[in-house]
Motif scaffolding. Structure first.
Motif, PDB file in Angstrom:
ATOM      1  N   ARG A 142       0.798  -1.231   0.000  1.00 43.68           N
ATOM      2  CA  ARG A 142       0.000   0.000   0.000  1.00 43.68           C
ATOM      3  C   ARG A 142       0.831   1.282   0.000  1.00 43.68           C
ATOM      4  O   ARG A 142       0.473   2.269  -0.622  1.00 43.68           O
ATOM      5  CB  ARG A 142      -0.914  -0.031   1.237  1.00 43.68           C
ATOM      6  CG  ARG A 142      -2.038   0.948   1.212  1.00 43.68           C
ATOM      7  CD  ARG A 142      -2.871   0.719   2.473  1.00 43.68           C
ATOM      8  NE  ARG A 142      -4.103   1.458   2.431  1.00 43.68           N
ATOM      9  CZ  ARG A 142      -5.170   1.111   1.734  1.00 43.68           C
ATOM     10  NH1 ARG A 142      -5.154   0.047   0.989  1.00 43.68           N
ATOM     11  NH2 ARG A 142      -6.267   1.843   1.790  1.00 43.68           N
ATOM     12  N   LYS A 158      -4.681   7.025 -11.737  1.00 44.44           N
ATOM     13  CA  LYS A 158      -6.091   7.087 -11.351  1.00 44.44           C
ATOM     14  C   LYS A 158      -6.620   5.674 -11.046  1.00 44.44           C
ATOM     15  O   LYS A 158      -7.400   5.481 -10.114  1.00 44.44           O
ATOM     16  CB  LYS A 158      -6.900   7.730 -12.482  1.00 44.44           C
ATOM     17  CG  LYS A 158      -8.335   7.951 -12.128  1.00 44.44           C
ATOM     18  CD  LYS A 158      -8.988   8.950 -13.061  1.00 44.44           C
ATOM     19  CE  LYS A 158     -10.426   9.175 -12.622  1.00 44.44           C
ATOM     20  NZ  LYS A 158     -11.375   8.703 -13.608  1.00 44.44           N
ATOM     21  N   ARG A 161      -5.155   4.693  -7.570  1.00 41.93           N
ATOM     22  CA  ARG A 161      -5.201   5.648  -6.462  1.00 41.93           C
ATOM     23  C   ARG A 161      -5.818   5.122  -5.170  1.00 41.93           C
ATOM     24  O   ARG A 161      -5.297   5.392  -4.084  1.00 41.93           O
ATOM     25  CB  ARG A 161      -5.927   6.926  -6.905  1.00 41.93           C
ATOM     26  CG  ARG A 161      -5.380   8.138  -6.187  1.00 41.93           C
ATOM     27  CD  ARG A 161      -5.975   9.387  -6.720  1.00 41.93           C
ATOM     28  NE  ARG A 161      -7.225   9.699  -6.056  1.00 41.93           N
ATOM     29  CZ  ARG A 161      -7.834  10.869  -6.166  1.00 41.93           C
ATOM     30  NH1 ARG A 161      -7.314  11.799  -6.929  1.00 41.93           N
ATOM     31  NH2 ARG A 161      -8.952  11.097  -5.525  1.00 41.93           N
ATOM     32  N   ASP A 162      -6.871   4.356  -5.258  1.00 38.81           N
ATOM     33  CA  ASP A 162      -7.499   3.851  -4.032  1.00 38.81           C
ATOM     34  C   ASP A 162      -6.607   2.859  -3.280  1.00 38.81           C
ATOM     35  O   ASP A 162      -6.536   2.871  -2.066  1.00 38.81           O
ATOM     36  CB  ASP A 162      -8.831   3.166  -4.357  1.00 38.81           C
ATOM     37  CG  ASP A 162      -9.889   4.207  -4.673  1.00 38.81           C
ATOM     38  OD1 ASP A 162      -9.679   5.380  -4.290  1.00 38.81           O
ATOM     39  OD2 ASP A 162     -10.888   3.855  -5.325  1.00 38.81           O
ATOM     40  N   LYS A 163      -5.928   2.006  -4.061  1.00 40.96           N
ATOM     41  CA  LYS A 163      -5.119   0.957  -3.416  1.00 40.96           C
ATOM     42  C   LYS A 163      -3.675   1.367  -3.191  1.00 40.96           C
ATOM     43  O   LYS A 163      -3.011   0.898  -2.273  1.00 40.96           O
ATOM     44  CB  LYS A 163      -5.149  -0.306  -4.280  1.00 40.96           C
ATOM     45  CG  LYS A 163      -6.517  -0.954  -4.299  1.00 40.96           C
ATOM     46  CD  LYS A 163      -6.482  -2.212  -5.139  1.00 40.96           C
ATOM     47  CE  LYS A 163      -7.826  -2.904  -5.061  1.00 40.96           C
ATOM     48  NZ  LYS A 163      -8.116  -3.676  -6.246  1.00 40.96           N
ATOM     49  N   PRO A 165      -1.889   4.873  -3.103  1.00 40.40           N
ATOM     50  CA  PRO A 165      -2.045   6.323  -3.264  1.00 40.40           C
ATOM     51  C   PRO A 165      -0.748   7.081  -3.549  1.00 40.40           C
ATOM     52  O   PRO A 165      -0.784   8.251  -3.916  1.00 40.40           O
ATOM     53  CB  PRO A 165      -2.619   6.744  -1.909  1.00 40.40           C
ATOM     54  CG  PRO A 165      -2.141   5.708  -0.958  1.00 40.40           C
ATOM     55  CD  PRO A 165      -2.033   4.424  -1.716  1.00 40.40           C
ATOM     56  N   SER A 196      -4.203  12.700 -10.939  1.00 40.56           N
ATOM     57  CA  SER A 196      -4.446  11.658  -9.945  1.00 40.56           C
ATOM     58  C   SER A 196      -3.155  11.190  -9.290  1.00 40.56           C
ATOM     59  O   SER A 196      -3.149  10.215  -8.549  1.00 40.56           O
ATOM     60  CB  SER A 196      -5.147  10.464 -10.592  1.00 40.56           C
ATOM     61  OG  SER A 196      -6.404  10.871 -11.054  1.00 40.56           O
ATOM     62  N   TRP A 240      -7.217  16.171  -1.810  1.00 40.88           N
ATOM     63  CA  TRP A 240      -6.297  15.692  -2.849  1.00 40.88           C
ATOM     64  C   TRP A 240      -5.614  16.852  -3.541  1.00 40.88           C
ATOM     65  O   TRP A 240      -6.270  17.717  -4.119  1.00 40.88           O
ATOM     66  CB  TRP A 240      -7.036  14.842  -3.893  1.00 40.88           C
ATOM     67  CG  TRP A 240      -6.032  14.194  -4.801  1.00 40.88           C
ATOM     68  CD1 TRP A 240      -5.559  14.677  -5.983  1.00 40.88           C
ATOM     69  CD2 TRP A 240      -5.324  12.986  -4.559  1.00 40.88           C
ATOM     70  NE1 TRP A 240      -4.608  13.848  -6.505  1.00 40.88           N
ATOM     71  CE2 TRP A 240      -4.439  12.792  -5.649  1.00 40.88           C
ATOM     72  CE3 TRP A 240      -5.327  12.036  -3.528  1.00 40.88           C
ATOM     73  CZ2 TRP A 240      -3.583  11.692  -5.746  1.00 40.88           C
ATOM     74  CZ3 TRP A 240      -4.470  10.947  -3.637  1.00 40.88           C
ATOM     75  CH2 TRP A 240      -3.622  10.779  -4.726  1.00 40.88           C
ATOM     76  N   LEU A 483      -5.077   7.108   3.541  1.00 39.88           N
ATOM     77  CA  LEU A 483      -5.768   7.264   2.260  1.00 39.88           C
ATOM     78  C   LEU A 483      -6.747   8.430   2.235  1.00 39.88           C
ATOM     79  O   LEU A 483      -7.516   8.605   3.170  1.00 39.88           O
ATOM     80  CB  LEU A 483      -6.572   6.003   1.969  1.00 39.88           C
ATOM     81  CG  LEU A 483      -5.894   4.906   1.182  1.00 39.88           C
ATOM     82  CD1 LEU A 483      -6.850   3.758   0.989  1.00 39.88           C
ATOM     83  CD2 LEU A 483      -5.458   5.435  -0.164  1.00 39.88           C
ATOM     84  N   LYS A 485     -10.142  10.279   0.811  1.00 42.71           N
ATOM     85  CA  LYS A 485     -11.400   9.796   0.217  1.00 42.71           C
ATOM     86  C   LYS A 485     -11.389  10.180  -1.249  1.00 42.71           C
ATOM     87  O   LYS A 485     -10.850  11.213  -1.614  1.00 42.71           O
ATOM     88  CB  LYS A 485     -12.573  10.494   0.908  1.00 42.71           C
ATOM     89  CG  LYS A 485     -12.917   9.884   2.230  1.00 42.71           C
ATOM     90  CD  LYS A 485     -14.340  10.325   2.611  1.00 42.71           C
ATOM     91  CE  LYS A 485     -14.538  10.143   4.083  1.00 42.71           C
ATOM     92  NZ  LYS A 485     -14.593  11.392   4.825  1.00 42.71           N
ATOM     93  N   ARG A 486     -12.001   9.378  -2.064  1.00 39.11           N
ATOM     94  CA  ARG A 486     -12.058   9.722  -3.491  1.00 39.11           C
ATOM     95  C   ARG A 486     -13.037  10.865  -3.709  1.00 39.11           C
ATOM     96  O   ARG A 486     -14.151  10.817  -3.261  1.00 39.11           O
ATOM     97  CB  ARG A 486     -12.544   8.513  -4.294  1.00 39.11           C
ATOM     98  CG  ARG A 486     -11.441   7.571  -4.643  1.00 39.11           C
ATOM     99  CD  ARG A 486     -11.879   6.759  -5.821  1.00 39.11           C
ATOM    100  NE  ARG A 486     -12.032   7.646  -6.973  1.00 39.11           N
ATOM    101  CZ  ARG A 486     -11.098   7.782  -7.890  1.00 39.11           C
ATOM    102  NH1 ARG A 486     -10.010   7.100  -7.834  1.00 39.11           N
ATOM    103  NH2 ARG A 486     -11.283   8.594  -8.907  1.00 39.11           N
ATOM    104  N   GLU A 487     -12.569  11.902  -4.367  1.00 37.45           N
ATOM    105  CA  GLU A 487     -13.524  12.979  -4.650  1.00 37.45           C
ATOM    106  C   GLU A 487     -13.471  13.443  -6.089  1.00 37.45           C
ATOM    107  O   GLU A 487     -14.269  14.228  -6.522  1.00 37.45           O
ATOM    108  CB  GLU A 487     -13.257  14.168  -3.721  1.00 37.45           C
ATOM    109  CG  GLU A 487     -13.933  13.968  -2.370  1.00 37.45           C
ATOM    110  CD  GLU A 487     -13.975  15.238  -1.566  1.00 37.45           C
ATOM    111  OE1 GLU A 487     -13.856  16.315  -2.175  1.00 37.45           O
ATOM    112  OE2 GLU A 487     -14.136  15.141  -0.358  1.00 37.45           O
TER     113      GLU A 487
END
Ligand code: G6P
Length: 488
Positions: A142, A158, A161-163, A165, A196, A240, A483, A485-487
């Motif tokens: 991670r 992109k 990004r969640d996994k 960052p 991203s 972000w 992490l 949050k995705r926005e």
């Protein structure tokens, strides 16, 4: 470097692995590749440990296991893991030849009339990037720092990004101004993808400025902040922020200088000069690519010979063209055109004991390369547009006696650093280029040495290791410890 990039070192992802796959009589083998990106990243990965993820340059999918086993020994030799991505024939066609080399490459080099905006290219571009994302996630943790390279992989950040960052991106080619970028049918998506990353890096301030202008045009209400300590922050949400900066790539100066000083290379360089019987040698070394201004260079040389007949028999243009992207139609067409132009100019001026252009279409080893650089009185870099152009830096590194003049396109990224020592040219200005060649051939010794020494000092002071440290330290300083949050 003090930062911890995770248990598996850092991860480099690029379209190509630093090796090439070869097949002879049905037997596959893997050998080390060559090129700017490889010479730049290999030493850093070797010293710091880590993995390199990329494609092997083939649509071979049948003997995957065998190919993987060939990479094992190379990984241990090189000191880092090589993790291959496999593409089908169709993916190579639509992703690599299509989206990468018929859309992004010409567009980002300001040559939009060469683009083919085929919608199927975009779909496959995303699909292949998903493949890269899957392998990257599998072989990283991670908090690893993941360094994504070049235009083939813009969407990767992109997707990760969640996994993962902590991704940083470096674009090796130029970034175009808004008038050009806006022609891209997927401009909004590509802009969002570039934002991203924690760090999105370009070769020069001009590229970073172009990016900023495109961003403003697409997001008129978003804020851009100048950050303390350099770079610009693009804040897309309160959680972000992407930092944008310029990091001009360089070469391993000491390696090239050492090579040029070695007895073997000095001997070869002397042989090359003797073979040219004391004539002045002007040298071009390029991948065969329409961005390199090869035809423009030949035509300027023709004009020089036409204008000053006293140069007939006294100067030779030695042109090494390294085969590239031979499956892309425009590259095949260009090769034919170069063959024709070289033949025409040779036919026009050659005599029984002199050929004005020596033209080779092949790759050469590092020793031969250094010998060619060292033997050449003038180095010619006339790109119509170039991200950096490492040939211009290698040419200087191979002139330890400060002997040699560099003619350099003002549209090459390296003109920012070398412009004060080189004779800069507009490659579209044929007369200007012929004048520059004349000036280079007749430059007084003192001026030649002063200019070359200035360029060499610049390159020595900002070599590939400084570039690497600067990029990695900036990227590491921006990594997240939790992490967002995705926005987006
Ligand atoms: C340029 C690009 C690289 C690319 C190289 C060779 O330097 O910036 O990413 O690898 O050209 O091109 P190829 O298409 O053969 O990989």
């Amino acid at each position: 470097m003090s930062q911890n990039h995770g248990s598996k070192g850092f991860i480099v992802v690029s379209n190509r692995l630093p090796v090439v796959l070869e097949e002879q009589n049905g037997t596959l083998s893997v050998k080390s590749g060559s090129g700017g990106l490889i010479s730049a990243l290999s030493p850093a990965l070797r010293d710091r440990g880590g993995s390199w993820i990329g494609w092997l340059g083939t649509s071979e999918t049948v003997r995957i296991k065998h190919i993987k086993s060939l990479l094992g020994p190379i990984s241990s030799q090189s000191g880092y893991r090589l993790l291959p991505i496999f593409m089908t024939h169709q993916e190579v066609k639509l992703f690599y030849q299509g989206f990468c080399n018929e859309i992004v490459w010409p567009l980002f080099h300001d040559l939009q009339s060469r683009c083919r905006f085929d919608p199927t290219y975009w779909d496959t571009y995303l699909k292949v990037n998903q493949k890269f994302a899957k392998v990257t996630v599998k072989h990283s943790d991670r908090w690893n720092l993941i360094w994504v390279n070049d235009y083939h992989l813009i969407p990767l950040g992109k997707m990760l990004r969640d996994k993962r960052p902590n991704c940083a991106f470096f674009l090796h080619i130029p970034f175009p101004p808004p008038d050009i970028f806006m022609k891209l049918p997927w401009r909004q998506q590509v802009m969002e993808q570039l934002l991203s990353y924690r760090l999105t890096a370009f070769q020069t301030d001009r590229d970073a400025d172009n990016f900023l202008r495109c961003f403003k045009e697409l997001n008129p209400r978003s804020r851009v902040m100048t950050r303390k300590g350099g770079g610009r922050g693009f804040k897309l949400s309160h959680q972000w922020e992407t930092v944008v900066g310029a990091f001009p790539i360089s070469i391993d100066f000491r390696y090239f200088e050492g090579l040029a000083k070695s007895p073997a290379v000095r001997k070869k360089a002397d042989q090359i000069r003797r073979a040219h019987q004391g004539r002045r040698i002007m040298l071009g070394i390029d991948r065969l690519d329409y961005t390199k201004g090869i035809l423009e260079r030949f035509r300027a040389f023709e004009l020089l010979l036409q204008r000053d007949p006293s140069l007939l028999g006294k100067v030779t243009l030695v042109q090494l063209l390294v085969p590239s992207r031979e499956d892309v139609t425009s590259y095949r067409n260009l090769r034919e055109e170069i063959d024709r132009e070289a033949g025409r100019i040779i036919g026009r001026f050659a005599t029984l004991d002199w050929i004005p252009i020596t033209y080779m279409y092949q790759s050469v080893g590092q020793e031969d390369l250094a010998a060619l650089y060292r033997a050449a009185h003038v180095g010619l870099v006339t790109s119509l547009k170039d991200g950096m152009n490492l040939v211009s830096k290698e040419y200087c590194a191979c002139h330890p006696d400060n002997d040699g003049v560099l003619i350099l396109s003002e549209f090459a990224g390296s003109a920012v650093e070398l412009g004060a020592g080189a004779i800069t040219v507009n490659p579209y200005d044929m007369e200007g280029m012929a004048n520059a060649m004349q000036k280079a051939l007749f430059m007084p010794d003192e001026e030649r040495k002063r200019r070359m020494s200035l360029m060499r000092r610049r390159i020595k002071g900002w070599d590939v290791f400084r570039w690497m440290d600067s990029f990695l330290n900036t990227a590491a300083g921006l990594t997240l410890s939790s992490l967002p949050k995705r926005e987006l």
